[in-house]
Design a protein around this motif. Structure first.
Motif, short mmCIF file in Angstrom:
data_model
loop_
_atom_site.label_atom_id
_atom_site.label_comp_id
_atom_site.label_asym_id
_atom_site.label_seq_id
_atom_site.Cartn_x
_atom_site.Cartn_y
_atom_site.Cartn_z
N VAL A 66 -10.13 -2.83 -4.96
CA VAL A 66 -9.08 -1.82 -5.10
C VAL A 66 -7.69 -2.45 -5.07
N GLU A 67 -7.53 -3.53 -4.31
CA GLU A 67 -6.21 -4.18 -4.23
C GLU A 67 -5.81 -4.76 -5.59
N VAL A 68 -6.77 -5.34 -6.30
CA VAL A 68 -6.50 -5.89 -7.63
C VAL A 68 -6.19 -4.76 -8.61
N CYS A 69 -6.97 -3.70 -8.53
CA CYS A 69 -6.74 -2.54 -9.40
C CYS A 69 -5.36 -1.95 -9.15
N ALA A 70 -4.97 -1.87 -7.88
CA ALA A 70 -3.66 -1.33 -7.54
C ALA A 70 -2.55 -2.23 -8.08
N ASP A 71 -2.77 -3.54 -8.07
CA ASP A 71 -1.77 -4.46 -8.64
C ASP A 71 -1.67 -4.28 -10.15
N ARG A 72 -2.80 -4.07 -10.82
CA ARG A 72 -2.80 -3.85 -12.27
C ARG A 72 -2.17 -2.50 -12.60
N ASP A 73 -2.63 -1.47 -11.94
CA ASP A 73 -2.13 -0.09 -12.02
C ASP A 73 -1.63 0.29 -13.41
N VAL A 74 -2.49 0.15 -14.41
CA VAL A 74 -2.07 0.35 -15.80
C VAL A 74 -1.58 1.77 -16.09
N LYS A 75 -1.99 2.75 -15.29
CA LYS A 75 -1.57 4.14 -15.53
C LYS A 75 -0.61 4.67 -14.47
N GLY A 76 -0.25 3.83 -13.49
CA GLY A 76 0.65 4.28 -12.44
C GLY A 76 0.00 5.18 -11.40
N LEU A 77 -1.33 5.21 -11.39
CA LEU A 77 -2.04 6.09 -10.46
C LEU A 77 -1.89 5.64 -9.01
N TYR A 78 -2.01 4.34 -8.78
CA TYR A 78 -1.93 3.84 -7.41
C TYR A 78 -0.52 4.01 -6.86
N ALA A 79 0.48 3.75 -7.70
CA ALA A 79 1.87 3.97 -7.27
C ALA A 79 2.10 5.44 -6.98
N GLY A 80 1.55 6.31 -7.81
CA GLY A 80 1.67 7.75 -7.59
C GLY A 80 1.00 8.19 -6.31
N GLN A 81 -0.14 7.58 -6.00
CA GLN A 81 -0.86 7.91 -4.78
C GLN A 81 -0.04 7.46 -3.56
N ARG A 82 0.52 6.26 -3.63
CA ARG A 82 1.35 5.76 -2.52
C ARG A 82 2.57 6.65 -2.31
N ALA A 83 3.12 7.20 -3.40
CA ALA A 83 4.31 8.05 -3.32
C ALA A 83 3.97 9.49 -2.94
N GLY A 84 2.67 9.80 -2.85
CA GLY A 84 2.26 11.14 -2.48
C GLY A 84 2.17 12.11 -3.66
N ALA A 85 2.36 11.62 -4.88
CA ALA A 85 2.32 12.47 -6.07
C ALA A 85 0.90 12.63 -6.62
N VAL A 86 0.00 11.71 -6.24
CA VAL A 86 -1.38 11.73 -6.73
C VAL A 86 -2.31 11.79 -5.53
#
Length: 181
Positions: A117-137
């Motif tokens: 998951v850490e690698v996927c979060a670094d790739r974050d091609v759709k911004g999903l992980y960033a959105g989750q961290r920001a509380g939007a996803v």
């Protein structure tokens, strides 16, 4: 009379940004170059065109998987290798696809794109992980929603440890071993 190549469903599962679609596209390109009929059923594209009515609840995810699985079997019945790169987080949904393919005498291969998951979060091609961290996803598979790792996939590609071309080569080799490439 010409001999048709057998079709198959090649189901690529893994976390968001694990490399499922990238590997499927690379393998499809290699196979097409050799004259093989191949389609890539991208889960995001199908959501936009055929499953816009669905969200990300457990039931909606199962419906999306079932829809794509039906399309893949339709293509497989007609000699096409149908690559289906979808997160498809639930083992029961993936097992149902295999059962349906088996019932029709169609090959079904499950490929696990294994990336932490850490690698996927670094790739974050759709911004999903960033959105989750920001509380939007919310309900992000592998973060705050479940992902059931395949118990016995036909192939594991470690997309975080090898280049895309190597993962695609492993997939093409599996298909060749099964008489599908």
């Amino acid at each position: 009379m010409t001999h048709e190549s057998p079709g198959a469903t090649i189901w690529l599962t893994g976390l968001p940004s694990a490399g499922k679609t990238t590997v499927a596209l690379a393998a499809a390109e290699r196979l097409r170059a050799g004259g093989r009929r191949v389609e890539v059923l991208d889960g995001d594209e199908i959501r936009a065109f055929l499953s816009a009515d669905l969200g990300f609840s457990r039931a909606d995810r199962a419906t999306q998987v079932a829809r794509v699985g039906w399309i893949a079997r339709l293509l497989a019945r007609n000699g096409v290798l149908a690559f289906a790169p979808l997160v498809s987080p639930y083992a029961a949904d993936r097992d149902a696809l295999r059962t349906a393919s088996d019932a029709e005498g169609l090959p079904f291969l499950e490929v696990y794109a294994a990336a932490p998951v850490e690698v996927c979060a670094d790739r974050d091609v759709k911004g999903l992980y960033a959105g989750q961290r920001a509380g939007a996803v919310t309900g992000l598979t592998g973060v705050d929603a479940p992902y059931e790792v395949p118990a016995a996939p036909d192939l594991v590609v470690k997309t975080h440890e090898e280049p895309v071309a190597a993962s695609a080569a492993h997939l093409v080799a599996l298909l060749a071993d099964r008489g599908l490439a």
